[in-house]
Each structure stands twice: as structure tokens, then as C-alpha cells.
Design an enzyme around this catalytic site. Structure first.
Site, PDB file in Angstrom:
ATOM      1  N   THR A   1       1.567   6.218   0.120  1.00 14.53           N
ATOM      2  CA  THR A   1       0.638   6.458  -0.992  1.00 14.53           C
ATOM      3  C   THR A   1      -0.230   5.232  -1.318  1.00 14.53           C
ATOM      4  OG1 THR A   1       2.302   5.832  -2.624  1.00 14.53           O
ATOM      5  CG2 THR A   1       2.145   8.174  -2.069  1.00 14.53           C
ATOM      6  N   ASP A   2       0.200   4.038  -0.898  1.00 19.66           N
ATOM      7  CA  ASP A   2      -0.520   2.830  -1.328  1.00 19.66           C
ATOM      8  C   ASP A   2      -1.972   2.798  -0.856  1.00 19.66           C
ATOM      9  OD1 ASP A   2       1.744   2.024  -2.607  1.00 19.66           O
ATOM     10  OD2 ASP A   2       2.180   0.318  -1.307  1.00 19.66           O
TER      11      ASP A   2
ATOM     12  N   THR B   1       6.399   6.373   2.266  1.00 17.66           N
ATOM     13  CA  THR B   1       7.627   6.710   1.534  1.00 17.66           C
ATOM     14  C   THR B   1       8.105   8.120   1.853  1.00 17.66           C
ATOM     15  OG1 THR B   1       7.142   5.179  -0.220  1.00 17.66           O
ATOM     16  CG2 THR B   1       8.541   7.012  -0.823  1.00 17.66           C
TER      17      THR B   1
ATOM     18  N   TYR C   1      13.187   0.298  -0.745  1.00 16.68           N
ATOM     19  CA  TYR C   1      13.645   0.998   0.466  1.00 16.68           C
ATOM     20  C   TYR C   1      12.704   0.663   1.630  1.00 16.68           C
ATOM     21  CZ  TYR C   1       9.827   3.648  -1.384  1.00 16.68           C
ATOM     22  OH  TYR C   1       8.594   3.974  -1.877  1.00 16.68           O
TER      23      TYR C   1
ATOM     24  N   GLU D   1     -32.034  -5.523  -8.860  1.00 15.14           N
ATOM     25  CA  GLU D   1     -33.053  -5.955  -7.891  1.00 15.14           C
ATOM     26  C   GLU D   1     -32.421  -6.493  -6.615  1.00 15.14           C
ATOM     27  OE1 GLU D   1     -36.730  -6.867  -7.955  1.00 15.14           O
ATOM     28  OE2 GLU D   1     -36.504  -4.935  -8.980  1.00 15.14           O
TER      29      GLU D   1
ATOM     30  N   LYS E   1      -4.941   6.054  -6.587  1.00 11.54           N
ATOM     31  CA  LYS E   1      -3.566   5.882  -7.069  1.00 11.54           C
ATOM     32  C   LYS E   1      -3.625   5.067  -8.353  1.00 11.54           C
ATOM     33  CE  LYS E   1       1.047   4.391  -5.644  1.00 11.54           C
ATOM     34  NZ  LYS E   1       1.933   3.879  -4.583  1.00 11.54           N
TER      35      LYS E   1
HETATM   36  C1  SIN Z   1       4.506   4.931  -0.736  1.00 11.47           C
HETATM   37  O1  SIN Z   1       4.348   5.625   0.264  1.00 11.47           O
HETATM   38  O2  SIN Z   1       4.620   5.466  -1.867  1.00 11.47           O
HETATM   39  C2  SIN Z   1       4.564   3.428  -0.714  1.00 11.47           C
HETATM   40  C3  SIN Z   1       4.671   2.844   0.645  1.00 11.47           C
HETATM   41  C4  SIN Z   1       3.499   3.115   1.517  1.00 11.47           C
HETATM   42  O3  SIN Z   1       2.369   3.199   1.028  1.00 11.47           O
HETATM   43  O4  SIN Z   1       3.703   3.246   2.737  1.00 11.47           O
END
Ligand code: SIN
Length: 323
Positions: free
Chosen positions: A93-94, A13, A27, A286, A166
Site C-alpha cells: 500500500t505504501d 502486506t 512483519y 510565470e 494513502k
Molecule cells: C503495505 O503493504 O501496507 C506496507 C508495505 C508495502 O507497501 O509493501
């Protein structure tokens, strides 16, 4: 002399583009190249001599083991040739926390490696990307960041690659280290650290991906009410090397699933118990290994790397207690 910082761009993003400035979902992630990203934050040049390199340009949900190997090898090469004093990786971020933990275990040396991203696309009003990128460069360029392991820096906060996750689908303050808290924060542009992670990483890691073209096949299977074990059966038939079972509570396994896991273990597949709870340690049992307090997605990465070295269960358990 200003520090030399290399920015390795992978998409996400932070490099995302929407049709209108008020759009913050739906997007295209990974639409803008590294040059455009850098040109948008000219202030960076006040703090470092920055060069950029595009590793890939993807939505991070599509990250692969091959991209991880390429990225880690490139970072090790940059450090061995003394091409940079620190590295910033821009990332979606994913799966940012997974790439960060993979690098935490496979990059060698004490120079800073900082991952950053954004929750709002570059085209949005009040996008968080520009400040996150500037902060990441300032962290990578700062002497206090040496030897801390791979760092994750967004929203003025610095977290350890091992501990961060996240936690929220949409908010800017999504990255948290549940039980352990932040390593530090960026106070008016200055990175301040308050604690360190005690687990082995980077310069002190035994894992070496040099020459590897692929990683062992490890799957995560998520425990749930009414589990019947059919995914475990499918994983065995697919020829997996390891399974991380994200169990209920303290890594508990449904009786129906346990039969299939026992069969998998008897065939030499290494089974690690983790938990679908978002925090807490899984105590040893175990029959199967404990993933300590790693999230299932990080336990998978450590098991993949462990299996590049050994199939010995006690050795792998040692690794889970050290990394
Ligand atoms: C993001 O970056 O927040 C979402 C999309 C991605 O992980 O590339």
C-alpha cells in the site's frame, strides 16, 4: 463463460507474513507467493477463471522504475494477446497509488486494471487481504469497470488511480480521494460506480513506454521553513532532468530555494510546482510549471513520462492539465 482474470503479484502486506496472528506491524512484506495467495481465497474461482503471475515480491517502498516498466509492458502484452479480460495487481500500500498512476498513463486499452493490497498481513486475525483480493477480481471481471482508467480497490471502496492517496499509516480505511471522492464501491460483491475521472488515461493516453529501459531522472524537493536550496543544488549537480517542488500552500517557493530553481531552469531542467498541502490546485506562475492538483509523487511520474516525449515547457504544461 467466466471472465479470464490475470493476477500479477508484486508483494506488499497482502503477501506479508508475521510471527504471530496478533502482529500487525514489524512483519515481512512480500513473503508469500501468488499461488499461496490464490489458494487462500478459493471463492475467487466462482467469479472468474483466474491465473497468477509473480512480477516481483517486494515491500513496495522498494519499487523501481524498472519494475514499473516491466509491469506496464506485461499488462500491454497480456491485453494485446487477449490473454485476459481484466487484470488485478496485488501491491504494497505504501506506493500503490504511484504504481496505479504510472499504469493509468502507460497501459493502453479499456479493459479493467485493478490494484489492491492490504493493511494487515496475510497471517493476521481479520486480515483485509482476502476480501480485498476477492473484490478486486469481481471489479476486474465486471462490465461496469471498462474504460474507467486504472482502479484502486481496498476496503470495499473503488478510487481512481489519479486521485487516490494513502492518508493514514495504519488504518484499513487509509485510501482516500480527498477533493473528488470515490468512484464507487463494492456493495455485497457487486461493483457500483457513481462517477468517473474526466482526465485522459489508458486507451486515451499519448505515453508509450514500449522499448524504454529507463525513465528520465526527476526528483521531488520538499519546501519547508528555513529552506536554503541545498537539495536543489545537489539535484542540479546530480544531472536531473526535472524537479517537482512540493511547495508550501499554493506551491509557494522559499526565496532562498527560488534562486536555485531559477538556475536549474536556466540549465534546461524542467521545474513543476506542486503543493505539500494534501489537496488543492496549484495556480500557474510565470516562471515554473504548475502541477495542477496532482500530489508531488504523482506529478513526478507525469513529468517523467512527459520528458520521454518533449522538453517543451508549454507542451508539458498542457499534459499537466490533461492527465
Ligand atoms: C503495505 O503493504 O501496507 C506496507 C508495505 C508495502 O507497501 O509493501
Amino acid at each position: 463463460m467466466k471472465p479470464k482474470i490475470k493476477i500479477l503479484a508484486t508483494g506488499g502486506t497482502i503477501a506479508g507474513s508475521a510471527k504471530i496472528s496478533t502482529q500487525t506491524t514489524g512483519y515481512t512484506a512480500g513473503a508469500i507467493g501468488i499461488d499461496e495467495l490464490l489458494n487462500a481465497v478459493p471463492e475467487i474461482k466462482n467469479f472468474a477463471n483466474v491465473t497468477g503471475e509473480q512480477i516481483c515480491n517486494i515491500d513496495s517502498k522498494d519499487i523501481t522504475d524498472e519494475i514499473w516498466l516491466k509491469l506496464a509492458n506485461r499488462i500491454n502484452e497480456i491485453f494485446s494477446r487477449d490473454e485476459a479480460d481484466g487484470i488485478v495487481v496485488t501491491h504494497g500500500t505504501d506506493t500503490l497509488e504511484e504504481t496505479a498512476y504510472f499504469l493509468n498513463l502507460t497501459v493502453h486499452g479499456d479493459k479493467p486494471v485493478v490494484l489492491t493490497g492490504a493493511m494487515r498481513p496475510a497471517t493476521a486475525i481479520s486480515s483485509d487481504g482476502a476480501m480485498n483480493l476477492l473484490n478486486a477480481v469481481r471489479i476486474a471481471a465486471h462490465k461496469n469497470s471498462f474504460g474507467k482508467g486504472v482502479l484502486v480497490a481496498l476496503n470495499d471502496e473503488i478510487n481512481s488511480a489519479r486521485e487516490v492517496t494513502k492518508t493514514n499509516t495504519l488504518t484499513l480505511s487509509t485510501f482516500k480521494s480527498f477533493e473528488f471522492g470515490l468512484l464507487g464501491c463494492v456493495n455485497n460483491g457487486t461493483p457500483e460506480f457513481y462517477r468517473t475521472s474526466t482526465r485522459r488515461h489508458t486507451g486515451n493516453s499519448e505515453f508509450d513506454i514500449d522499448g524504454l529501459t529507463k525513465l528520465p531522472l526527476v526528483k521531488i524537493i520538499y519546501g519547508h521553513a528555513g529552506d536554503d536550496g541545498i537539495f536543489i543544488d545537489a539535484a542540479i549537480n546530480a544531472g536531473v532532468n526535472g524537479i517537482v517542488y512540493a511547495g508550501t500552500g499554493n506551491g509557494s517557493i522559499h526565496a532562498n530555494a527560488e534562486k536555485f530553481l531559477s538556475r536549474a531552469a536556466a540549465q534546461g531542467i524542467v521545474i513543476v510546482r506542486s503543493s505539500r498541502c494534501s489537496s488543492g490546485t496549484v495556480t500557474p506562475s510565470e516562471q515554473f510549471l504548475s502541477g495542477d492538483n496532482l500530489t508531488p509523487q504523482k506529478a513526478r511520474i507525469l513529468l517523467q513520462l512527459a520528458l520521454t516525449k518533449t522538453n517543451d515547457r508549454s507542451e508539458i504544461q498542457r499534459m499537466f492539465y490533461q492527465y
